[in-house]
Enzyme design. Structure first.
Site, PDB file in Angstrom:
ATOM      1  N   GLU B  60      11.475 -28.981  68.488  1.00 49.28           N
ATOM      2  CA  GLU B  60      11.011 -29.073  67.103  1.00 49.28           C
ATOM      3  C   GLU B  60       9.543 -29.487  66.983  1.00 49.28           C
ATOM      4  O   GLU B  60       8.780 -28.908  66.218  1.00 49.28           O
ATOM      5  CB  GLU B  60      11.898 -30.027  66.301  1.00 49.28           C
ATOM      6  CG  GLU B  60      13.241 -29.441  65.900  1.00 49.28           C
ATOM      7  CD  GLU B  60      14.298 -29.584  66.974  1.00 49.28           C
ATOM      8  OE1 GLU B  60      14.016 -30.257  67.990  1.00 49.28           O
ATOM      9  OE2 GLU B  60      15.404 -29.037  66.813  1.00 49.28           O
ATOM     10  N   HIS B 129      23.604 -34.319  60.269  1.00 52.62           N
ATOM     11  CA  HIS B 129      23.370 -32.953  59.781  1.00 52.62           C
ATOM     12  C   HIS B 129      23.623 -32.836  58.282  1.00 52.62           C
ATOM     13  O   HIS B 129      23.924 -31.753  57.797  1.00 52.62           O
ATOM     14  CB  HIS B 129      24.284 -31.956  60.511  1.00 52.62           C
ATOM     15  CG  HIS B 129      23.896 -31.695  61.922  1.00 52.62           C
ATOM     16  ND1 HIS B 129      24.035 -32.622  62.912  1.00 52.62           N
ATOM     17  CD2 HIS B 129      23.354 -30.598  62.527  1.00 52.62           C
ATOM     18  CE1 HIS B 129      23.618 -32.122  64.071  1.00 52.62           C
ATOM     19  NE2 HIS B 129      23.191 -30.901  63.863  1.00 52.62           N
TER      20      HIS B 129
END
Lengths: 419, 324, 344
Positions: B60, B129
């Protein structure tokens, strides 16, 4: 028509007397069925007393602040002839009887102590602001909010019922023209817009006075105290002309805003000898489009909130109005006459006055001011006016002189002269 | 006008942007062959090729940083961060690089990139999440933050984000991907940066965005049966924040409820409420109320998850209590 | 590289400009004319700057760490505007908003000095990606110190550059010290170029005291990068002074410093120019004098330059076409006055 005595109704089983808090209908004033005539304070609550039929207030027998026994006469009213269908109801209730206006539910209000002066008062920020603006003492008000909190609505209700609007507003909307300055350089006649009043010219008048002019702002027919029901706008214009002063030098600069602009055109067309110049601010009568929802909204506004919402449409930016001014406006307006004038002005969003032919005939120097954010009229309509009429555009809404005086007034004071 | 889903509207926005502007590229994990973890970029690899739809390894900080550099060098990248929860890994690149480059370097260059990501509850995705982290980005001047709550905005806000000169953190809601709605690709509900009054009303103002918009509208519908008219404002972007629409409404109603899925403490609802208090104080009839996510991590059990964020029932109840 | 005498003198001149600039910046700091408390000098690292940038062309780009004055000068920076930026003046490269640690210049391909260790590295991956997508023949180079060798983002960037075959070179200016930590206290294996090789990059190490050796390897790696072979290079040198200007490096032994300071790339270049090219003291003195004058002028320029206007505080947070953030005082005045009086 019949004259009747209105007596103090009993508004609860334990009630023997009541105090007149305020009269909402003054002698000479007409009222419609359902309109509030007065507010009375009984041993528990304040109650609004509505009219049960159409009529006119003739005389108050008990004044505000007086304590009166139940069934004691408090006023003389004149009721109008009723149609057959409703006369029976009127007969059944020849005088105004006890009919308590619905009050919002107040949970266990009896247990709530009335606020004591000096003690902490539970009031919403909106209530505090409104009280400040209207000059109302919060401790006098009984709150209907949670835990007895005074709400903005409480204050407004209290103020409209018990407190007269500030003196200046009353004086200014009593039908008398407002005047500023002396006629060193000339005289200006100011005609306000639909649903407006002479006070909208205050900044303009003061500015013109500084510039050496005398400025006189008239109240248009149907807008204030002198009741006036003209059958047509033409006749209304004639009425305005009849009220104009006859200055020694004979001529004045004529300035009209919106509906006042239409009047100004009519006056200049009928009485050109007295007009030195013509200035039309966002005038009606030169185009077709008009914001019908604004007209309807103004006419039907019954509360400060709805009036304010409608008035916001007139400006190009958000503006706040003093609640007291709005209250005064609501108080002084004559809804029926406004409605009649509104119907003469426009139908279904189309202007019913087309004064361009009149304008073409006028030979005095003329100019038109428009705000490009006008949401009531289309400023582009001014583009098709005769070329000799100067067009000045500003970054304002429908009230250029009021919204942006710094930009507009210096231009306004530079009156064109006859070449 | 077409009937489509939030997911497809997003994909369509990307596709149209890529057709119009050859410098638009997509970088992210599983954006190409897989078609996007939530299927948004499906078909784009086939249409635009691997030079413009670039699959990144799980990296990321690396690919978000690469998007920053690409944006400084002539491309208009869309970096897809699969879950907003992963932004912590890339936060230096977002907050210290993308957000500050224009300012630190005296305005010489900007970072016209879009960080597409998604958050929120609704799919039992558990604590790592499911978060609503938009508040993190609000704390960083230089970042724009957009959160579409409707199908039309899924398309138009993404298109508008791709026209911004500054980096946009574009947070989709995972529970909205299947939501259906109308889309006119030629007509947005409002300009970039403007809030939209989704339901007018005079009694109370409900300020919200993203999925909570749907909840607030349902609550407004509930109370309408009781004569209470709630005005529901969809902020659409938190930066810029359309303050005029909010204050105009609260000034009118005197009552404000701020609804967010993001948790309560130090969250966006706190910022919005503070501003209402400061700027509309004189018009308030009631305390400003925040209805926000509970101050807990998001649990996986559906029964618990659903109670970790505001419910329609709660919003309904609070509106009714506030408007008596 | 078999440089001519003129080329060698030019290389010397570039290194001397950096040295003199850094010395003058140090003076500026002592005279309390710098804007920041953060000032990191690259003295004795001139060969890395001049050598690696030697094969760079117009259109190429780079990012640097916070010890990057020399690299930017070697790419053609104007010392006046650099000095002004370090002094926080409006005429600086970043209008006095960035300072020593955030100098950038888009026209010279400087995508920014970075004060986050490793923070500017992935940007060159993105720049390389742009060149590939837009079919430009350019290369992008990341300069960083040995401190960044332990940062994860470096390895993410190396992996992406190798994976996507990007025109990118990673250059570690290894001055042995990350603040107060020597590399052998930060990593078990200090052969950093070996790490790069495991990612599929060309990995090399070169003596940072020998500018011509640096030029040789840089020319090869930069050309390879233009052909899509990303590379890594360690330039071994020694940090002459402390971490920042005020740091007297008490954590280093006098013996180590004395030994380390022998590795001076400028002295090495002088010796070589004298021995191989017969350069004279007079030639060096002429170059040095011109540079001294240039840098003195830069210092004066910086001292006399105007500070940025206060209104710049709110400028460039967003694009010029966007509204700037509302100043707090203005906001408070609005709230406390306008908002409390609702009158017409």
């Amino acid at each position: 028509m019949s004259e009747k005595k209105l007596t103090l109704p009993r508004m609860g089983e334990t009630m023997n007397e009541g105090t007149i808090v305020a009269w909402l209908k003054q002698p000479g004033e007409h009222f419609r069925r359902g309109e509030t005539l007065l507010e009375v304070e009984s041993d528990k609550t304040n109650v609004e007393i509505p009219a049960l039929e159409d009529g006119e207030m003739v005389l108050h027998l008990a004044l505000a602040g007086e304590k009166v026994a139940v069934d004691y006469p408090i006023a003389v009213v004149q009721t109008f002839e009723l149609s057959a269908s409703s006369s029976k109801a009127a007969e059944a209730q020849p005088t105004l009887k006890t009919q308590v206006a619905p009050e919002p539910e107040i949970p266990s209000s009896e247990d709530l102590p009335l606020p004591v002066a000096g003690a902490k008062i539970r009031a919403s920020p909106a209530a505090r602001r409104t009280a400040r603006e209207m000059g109302v003492n919060l401790p006098e008000i009984k709150g209907t909010g949670p835990r007895g909190r005074v709400t903005g609505t409480d204050v407004r209700r209290h103020a409209t019922l018990s407190v007269k609007p500030p003196r200046s507003i009353v004086a200014e909307s009593s039908g008398q023209p407002l005047r500023w300055g002396t006629p060193q350089r000339g005289r200006c006649i100011l005609l306000h817009g639909f649903a407006g009043d002479p006070t909208t010219w205050r900044r303009t008048g003061e500015f013109l006075a500084e510039q050496g002019f005398e400025a006189i702002a008239f109240e248009l027919p149907g807008h204030g105290s002198p009741p006036m029901m003209g059958p047509s706008l033409d006749e209304l214009a004639a009425e305005v002309i009849s009220r104009l002063p006859s200055p020694p030098n004979g001529k004045f600069h004529l300035i009209g805003h919106s509906l006042g602009g239409a009047f100004a055109i009519l006056i200049a067309a009928r009485d050109p000898g007295r007009v030195a110049s013509l200035t039309l601010l966002a005038p009606i009568g030169i185009g077709t489009y008009i914001n019908q929802s604004f007209l309807d909204g103004i006419v039907s506004a019954r509360t400060i909130e709805t009036l304010e919402r409608e008035l916001r449409k007139t400006t190009g930016r958000p503006l706040s109005y003093a609640t007291s001014a709005l209250a005064a406006m609501l108080e002084s307006r004559r809804a029926d006459e406004l409605k009649a004038i509104g119907q003469m002005m426009a139908l279904d969003g189309v202007q019913q006055l087309f004064l361009v032919p009149e304008l073409e005939k006028i030979t005095v120097p003329a100019r038109v001011f428009f705000g490009r954010q006008d949401k009531i009229l289309n400023w582009q309509d001014a583009l098709s006016l005769p070329g000799r009429i100067a067009l000045h555009l500003f970054d304002t809404g429908h009230m250029p002189h009021w919204e942006d005086p710094t930009a507009v007034l210096p231009v306004l004071a530079g009156f064109p002269v006859c070449s | 006008m077409i009937e489509t889903t939030y997911r497809e509207a997003l994909g369509l926005a990307l596709r149209h942007a890529m057709m119009e502007d050859p410098t638009v590229v997509i970088i992210g994990e599983e954006v190409g062959a897989y078609g996007g973890a939530y299927g948004v970029t499906k078909g784009l690899l086939q249409e635009f090729g691997k030079e413009r739809v670039i699959d990144s390894p799980i990296s990321e900080a690396g690919f978000v940083g690469a998007a920053v550099g690409a944006a400084m060098s002539g491309l208009r990248p869309v970096a897809e961060l699969m879950y907003v929860d992963f932004s912590g890994i890339a936060m230096d690149q977002i907050a210290n690089q993308a957000a500050k480059i224009r300012y630190m370097f005296g305005g010489q260059m900007g970072v016209p990139m879009v960080l597409r990501t998604q958050g929120g509850t609704g799919r039992s995705a558990a604590a790592q999440h499911s978060q609503s982290l938009e508040g993190w980005f609000l704390q960083v001047p230089g970042l724009r933050v957009a959160l579409p709550g409707t199908v039309s905005d899924a398309y138009h806000l993404l298109r508008a984000s791709l026209r911004q000169a500054d980096p946009v953190v574009f947070i989709e809601h995972k529970a909205l991907y299947v939501q259906k709605g109308k889309l006119d690709p030629t007509q947005a509900d409002a300009n970039w940066g403007r809030a939209v009054v989704r339901r007018p009303g005079g009694h109370v103002t409900v300020v919200t965005y993203s999925r909570m918009l749907t909840y607030a509208l349902a609550a407004a519908e509930n109370v309408a049966g009781h004569g209470v008219e709630a005005e529901v404002i969809d902020l659409r972007t938190l930066n810029p924040l359309d303050w005029e629409t909010v204050s105009g409404s609260v000034t009118k109603t005197g009552r404000a409820i701020v609804v967010t899925e993001a948790c309560l403490t130090g969250g966006p609802a706190a910022e919005i409420s503070a501003r209402i208090q400061e700027e509309c104080f004189d018009f308030l009839e009631e305390p400003i109320v925040r209805i926000a996510g509970e101050d807990v991590p998001i649990p996986v059990a559906p029964a618990l998850e659903a109670r970790s964020v505001p419910t329609v029932a709660l919003i309904t109840e609070i509106i009714r209590k506030l408007v008596r | 590289m078999r440089p001519t005498k003129e080329q060698s003198l030019e290389v010397y001149r570039r290194m001397r400009r950096i040295r003199t600039f850094e010395e003058r910046v140090g003076e500026l700091f002592v005279r309390q004319q710098t804007a920041g408390s953060m000032l990191h000098l690259s003295i004795a690292e001139e060969a890395a700057a001049v050598g690696v940038t030697y094969p760079m062309r117009e259109g190429d780009s780079f990012t640097t760490h916070h010890r990057g004055h020399g690299i930017f000068l070697a790419r053609g920076a104007d010392p006046k505007r650099m000095m002004a930026e370090i002094a926080g003046k409006a005429d600086g490269y970043c209008r006095g908003k960035g300072g020593s640690m955030h100098i950038a210049d888009r026209t010279l391909g400087h995508l920014g000095a970075n004060a986050i260790v490793g923070g500017g590295i992935p940007a060159v991956v993105g720049a390389g990606l742009s060149y590939k997508v837009l079919a430009k023949p350019n290369v992008s180079i990341a300069f960083f110190g040995d401190g960044a060798m332990q940062q994860g983002v470096l390895y993410e960037s190396m992996n992406l550059a190798a994976l996507w075959r990007l025109p990118v070179v990673f250059v570690c200016v290894n001055n042995q010290w990350g603040m107060g930590t020597r590399i052998d206290r930060a990593a078990a294996n200090t052969q950093f170029h070996e790490r790069a090789r495991t990612f599929g990059l060309e990995g090399h190490v070169v003596d940072g005291a020998d500018v011509f050796a640096v030029i040789d390897i840089a020319e090869r790696l930069v050309q390879g990068a233009r052909d899509g072979r990303a590379a890594y290079l360690s330039v071994e040198c020694y940090r002459y002074y402390g971490h920042a200007r005020m740091d007297k490096s008490p954590y280093r032994t006098p013996e180590e410093e004395a030994e380390g300071r022998k590795q001076d790339p400028i002295q090495r270049a002088i010796t070589r120019l004298r021995e191989k090219d017969g350069a004279t003291t007079g030639e060096f003195e002429a170059i040095d004098a011109a540079i001294a004058q240039e840098m003195d002028e830069a210092v004066e320029f910086a001292i006399n330059a105007a500070p940025p206007p206060v209104t710049d505080l709110f400028r460039d947070v967003y694009d010029d076409h966007e509204p700037a953030p509302e100043p707090l005082r203005k906001r408070l005045e609005r709230i406390l006055t306008t908002n409390l009086t609702a009158t017409n």
